[in-house]
Design a protein around this motif. Structure first.
Motif, PDB file in Angstrom:
ATOM      1  N   ARG A 494       0.131   0.096 -15.329  1.00 16.34           N
ATOM      2  CA  ARG A 494      -0.274  -0.027 -13.919  1.00 16.34           C
ATOM      3  C   ARG A 494       0.250   1.130 -13.060  1.00 16.34           C
ATOM      4  NH1 ARG A 494      -2.866  -3.950 -12.109  1.00 16.34           N
ATOM      5  NH2 ARG A 494      -2.050  -3.721  -9.995  1.00 16.34           N
ATOM      6  N   SER A 495       0.574   2.231 -13.690  1.00 15.40           N
ATOM      7  CA  SER A 495       1.016   3.406 -12.930  1.00 15.40           C
ATOM      8  C   SER A 495      -0.195   4.238 -12.532  1.00 15.40           C
ATOM      9  CB  SER A 495       1.981   4.251 -13.773  1.00 15.40           C
ATOM     10  OG  SER A 495       2.176   5.514 -13.169  1.00 15.40           O
ATOM     11  N   GLY A 496      -0.482   4.297 -11.239  1.00 19.17           N
ATOM     12  CA  GLY A 496      -1.601   5.100 -10.764  1.00 19.17           C
ATOM     13  C   GLY A 496      -1.427   6.570 -11.085  1.00 19.17           C
ATOM     14  N   ALA A 497      -0.184   7.066 -11.032  1.00 20.96           N
ATOM     15  CA  ALA A 497       0.069   8.483 -11.313  1.00 20.96           C
ATOM     16  C   ALA A 497      -0.259   8.820 -12.767  1.00 20.96           C
ATOM     17  CB  ALA A 497       1.526   8.821 -11.000  1.00 20.96           C
ATOM     18  N   PRO A 527      -3.522   4.287  -3.900  1.00 23.35           N
ATOM     19  CA  PRO A 527      -4.453   4.730  -2.868  1.00 23.35           C
ATOM     20  C   PRO A 527      -3.873   5.751  -1.894  1.00 23.35           C
ATOM     21  CG  PRO A 527      -3.635   2.526  -2.381  1.00 23.35           C
ATOM     22  CD  PRO A 527      -3.127   2.876  -3.729  1.00 23.35           C
ATOM     23  N   ASN A 528      -2.560   5.935  -1.909  1.00 21.94           N
ATOM     24  CA  ASN A 528      -1.930   6.833  -0.932  1.00 21.94           C
ATOM     25  C   ASN A 528      -1.501   8.173  -1.523  1.00 21.94           C
ATOM     26  OD1 ASN A 528      -2.126   4.911   1.165  1.00 21.94           O
ATOM     27  ND2 ASN A 528      -0.331   3.858   0.366  1.00 21.94           N
ATOM     28  N   LEU A 529      -1.911   8.453  -2.761  1.00 15.54           N
ATOM     29  CA  LEU A 529      -1.570   9.740  -3.375  1.00 15.54           C
ATOM     30  C   LEU A 529      -2.698  10.745  -3.159  1.00 15.54           C
ATOM     31  CD1 LEU A 529       0.129   8.830  -6.784  1.00 15.54           C
ATOM     32  CD2 LEU A 529       1.208   9.654  -4.696  1.00 15.54           C
ATOM     33  N   ALA A 530      -2.391  11.813  -2.447  1.00 14.09           N
ATOM     34  CA  ALA A 530      -3.416  12.816  -2.138  1.00 14.09           C
ATOM     35  C   ALA A 530      -3.983  13.431  -3.409  1.00 14.09           C
ATOM     36  CB  ALA A 530      -2.814  13.903  -1.246  1.00 14.09           C
ATOM     37  N   GLU A 531      -3.135  13.648  -4.410  1.00 15.67           N
ATOM     38  CA  GLU A 531      -3.583  14.312  -5.628  1.00 15.67           C
ATOM     39  C   GLU A 531      -4.639  13.486  -6.365  1.00 15.67           C
ATOM     40  OE1 GLU A 531      -1.469  17.123  -8.926  1.00 15.67           O
ATOM     41  OE2 GLU A 531      -0.415  15.316  -8.320  1.00 15.67           O
ATOM     42  N   VAL A 532      -4.491  12.158  -6.334  1.00 16.33           N
ATOM     43  CA  VAL A 532      -5.468  11.305  -7.007  1.00 16.33           C
ATOM     44  C   VAL A 532      -6.833  11.425  -6.330  1.00 16.33           C
ATOM     45  CG1 VAL A 532      -6.050   8.940  -7.668  1.00 16.33           C
ATOM     46  CG2 VAL A 532      -3.665   9.703  -7.742  1.00 16.33           C
ATOM     47  N   ALA A 533      -6.846  11.357  -4.995  1.00 13.69           N
ATOM     48  CA  ALA A 533      -8.106  11.501  -4.262  1.00 13.69           C
ATOM     49  C   ALA A 533      -8.720  12.879  -4.493  1.00 13.69           C
ATOM     50  CB  ALA A 533      -7.872  11.256  -2.772  1.00 13.69           C
ATOM     51  N   SER A 558      -6.097  13.401   4.528  1.00 19.65           N
ATOM     52  CA  SER A 558      -5.436  12.451   5.434  1.00 19.65           C
ATOM     53  C   SER A 558      -4.150  11.883   4.851  1.00 19.65           C
ATOM     54  CB  SER A 558      -6.390  11.293   5.763  1.00 19.65           C
ATOM     55  OG  SER A 558      -6.544  10.434   4.633  1.00 19.65           O
ATOM     56  N   LEU A 559      -3.851  12.198   3.591  1.00 20.61           N
ATOM     57  CA  LEU A 559      -2.711  11.594   2.896  1.00 20.61           C
ATOM     58  C   LEU A 559      -1.538  12.560   2.756  1.00 20.61           C
ATOM     59  CD1 LEU A 559      -4.676   9.680   0.099  1.00 20.61           C
ATOM     60  CD2 LEU A 559      -3.629   8.727   2.157  1.00 20.61           C
ATOM     61  N   THR A 560      -1.326  13.371   3.754  1.00 22.75           N
ATOM     62  CA  THR A 560      -0.210  14.328   3.820  1.00 22.75           C
ATOM     63  C   THR A 560      -0.039  15.136   2.540  1.00 22.75           C
ATOM     64  OG1 THR A 560       1.391  12.639   3.135  1.00 22.75           O
ATOM     65  CG2 THR A 560       1.057  12.942   5.505  1.00 22.75           C
ATOM     66  N   PRO A 561      -1.046  15.931   2.172  1.00 20.64           N
ATOM     67  CA  PRO A 561      -0.896  16.804   1.007  1.00 20.64           C
ATOM     68  C   PRO A 561       0.038  17.965   1.328  1.00 20.64           C
ATOM     69  CG  PRO A 561      -2.961  17.267   2.127  1.00 20.64           C
ATOM     70  CD  PRO A 561      -2.348  16.083   2.834  1.00 20.64           C
TER      71      PRO A 561
END
Length: 596
Positions: A494-497, A527-533, A558-561
């Motif tokens: 369940r690790s999004g990274a 949902p809050n990781l800029a790199e994933v988006a 918008s996710l502070t990259p």
């Protein structure tokens, strides 16, 4: 407190569960207009008496707080509801459970005193017992526990509380006999060994205590507070060599745990004669702590939290208890509860560096710069402490001060090599230095460090993720990278990274449709990781979903990259991705461009 109308989800959550707390006859029995009565007119308002309205509001607040994951507010609200109607046992159970969760044992005791003894929950009985023991009301300990039924683990806990109360009454033989009773469950009986040893030491039977400590060590029980007491016991009977043999392997390694024993080892080598004459409160707290720590691997984390909260109620100023409880809560996501406990640990405590390390990472989640300042201050005050220096290196890396981090890791690695540490002990340092070197553009050196870390820790998910992603991002050894990342996903599904890394490796392998599916899962988990988006946008673009790609790139912005990511995202939003020569359609476009 709740002046603003809750949103529809919260409203549904609150009201769907109301029948559990109120039935019409109970909540409205004294109302001027009763629900369903002949006197009620269609559409007429239902009027609540003040007491009912207060309970209703408090119950709503409790359910709302639970729904938005605010355990402190929930505890306050349920307690308020119970005090409005102390005869309501359902409210009592909810209020007790909520206050146990946040460690508000004073409130648990207050509420328990308002209900009949037979209605008290087992842990509320233990809270009353702990209060009596802490106040020196030893006879009340037995009275409170008499006739109570507990689970096997709580029975063990209760028996040792009673044994320490007998010690307080000068009844050492009875205390030893009680603490020696077995439950028949081997892991619980083994867990009691160090506490029994502490009782024997208090009863001035040191050789029997030493034998039990040895038995506990053979079972790999490693309560830091218990082991430190054991070393003092050995010194007090003149067994200095044995004390040093105990402490040396615990202290002479660079981990955070090792820092808890360095002071004890230094004292032993300096000729310390040992001190086991603790005051009664310290002795009980440490003895009971050894029991809880030994039981924790076989018990649910929530039960360990409850028992540690009981010990903190028994001895609020115990550094050993505050350190153990704070670290336990932090490891299970209760950051807000953990922070004040970790801050309470004295600078003179052997656990000070370990708790400051844990505290620094809690602070990092909201203020990375402050966390780094705290790490620098810790090293300034403990300039030779390996664990403090490791924290600073890790914090420099987390703040992307990579040149300084690389130098710090390098220095630590040299110290480890000089001390002949094994790769199993030094892999975190190689991993940290490898990450810093990779970000500094020193890839061959970074790859060497990361492979050393992986060889020493082949199933460490962070190492697998970092090395697998770094290889995939460069297009190197893609099959190996995919295999590493699949293993990392198995370890942390369940690790999004990690899912993002695997999705990116699929993308780099040209498996774009699979990559899109995997990155969509990663985006739902993180949902809050800029790199994933950003990655998901790239995949959408390559699969012909340009509008969705731009939506993801805008979301990434918008996710502070980072500044570098921001610049790249702005170019992609303006121009899209350049053609990919590995794809037939894009290759045709490039060929046409060159011919023109």
């Amino acid at each position: 407190m709740f002046r603003q109308k809750p949103n529809s989800v919260a409203r549904a959550l609150v009201f769907a569960a109301l029948p559990l707390c109120f039935s019409a006859p109970q909540a409205f029995a004294q109302n001027p207009v009763q629900v369903g009565s002949s006197a009620a007119k269609p559409g007429a308002p239902v009027l609540l008496q003040r007491s009912d309205a207060d309970i209703f509001a408090a119950t709503l607040a409790g359910r709302y707080a639970q729904g938005v994951d605010n355990p402190k507010l929930a505890a306050q609200a349920w307690a308020r509801a119970f005090f409005r109607r102390p005869s309501d046992l359902e409210l009592y159970d909810r209020a007790t459970a909520a206050n146990l969760e946040v460690g508000n044992l004073g409130m648990v005791v207050r509420m328990a005193k308002l209900v009949a003894p037979a209605q008290r929950s087992p842990k509320a009985v233990l809270a009353l017992t702990v209060e009596a023991l802490g106040q020196g009301r030893y006879q009340d300990v037995a009275r409170t526990l008499d006739g109570q039924k507990f689970s096997p683990s709580l029975t063990q806990f209760a028996n040792h509380l009673r044994a320490y109360a007998l010690l307080g009454q000068g009844q050492g033989p009875k205390a030893i006999d009680l603490a020696s009773q077995v439950t028949g469950i081997s892991e619980l009986d083994d867990a009691a060994l160090m506490s029994r040893a502490m009782i024997l030491a208090r009863a001035k039977r040191p050789q029997e205590a030493i034998a039990l400590f040895e038995k506990a060590r053979g079972l790999q029980q490693d309560s830091p507070a218990g082991l430190r007491f054991y070393s003092q016991l050995l010194l007090s009977v003149g067994q200095r060599d044995k004390a040093e043999a105990l402490l040396s392997p615990l202290a002479e390694r660079g981990s955070v745990k090792a820092s808890a024993f360095t002071g004890a080892l230094a004292l032993a080598r300096a000729g310390d004669k040992g001190n086991v004459a603790l005051n009664a409160q310290d002795h009980v707290a440490i003895g009971m702590l050894t029991l809880v720590e030994a039981m924790q691997d076989s018990r649910p984390p929530t039960e360990t939290s409850d028992l540690l909260f009981l010990l903190a109620f028994l001895h609020p100023s115990s550094d050993e208890v505050n350190a153990a409880l704070g670290q336990h809560l932090a490891s299970h996501g209760y950051d807000e509860l953990a922070e004040p406990l970790l801050e309470r640990v004295s600078v003179f405590s052997p656990d000070f560096v370990a708790t400051r390390t844990e505290l620094a990472w809690l602070i990092y989640t909201r203020d990375p710069n402050q966390a780094l300042l705290n790490a620098r201050e810790l090293v300034a005050k403990n300039p030779t402490n390996f664990a403090a220096m490791t924290l600073l290196a890790d914090m420099l890396s987390a703040n992307r001060l990579d040149a300084e981090a690389e130098a710090a890791y390098h220095s630590l690695i040299k110290q480890g090599e000089a001390a002949n540490w094994s790769p199993a002990e030094t892999w975190p340092l190689y991993f940290g230095r490898g990450g810093a070197r990779e970000r500094l553009g020193r890839w061959p050196e970074a790859l060497s460090d990361l492979r050393l870390a992986k060889a020493a820790a082949p199933n460490q998910p962070n190492v697998l993720n970092y090395l697998g992603y770094a290889l995939a991002d460069r297009g190197e050894n893609l099959d190996e990278a995919l295999a590493m990342l699949r293993n990392a996903m198995r370890l942390r599904p369940r690790s999004g990274a990690i899912l993002d890394s695997y999705g990116w490796a699929l993308f780099k392998s040209g498996r774009h449709e699979e990559a899109a599916t995997m990155l969509e899962r990663a985006a739902s988990l993180a949902p809050n990781l800029a790199e994933v988006a950003d990655h998901l946008g790239d995949v959408y673009w390559r699969t012909g979903r340009q509008e969705e790609a731009r939506l993801e790139w805008r979301r990434a912005l918008s996710l502070t990259p980072t500044a570098e990511q921001t610049k790249a995202l702005e170019i992609k939003l303006s121009d899209g991705l350049p053609p990919d020569p590995s794809r037939a359609a894009d290759a045709a476009i490039l060929a046409q461009t060159k011919s023109n």
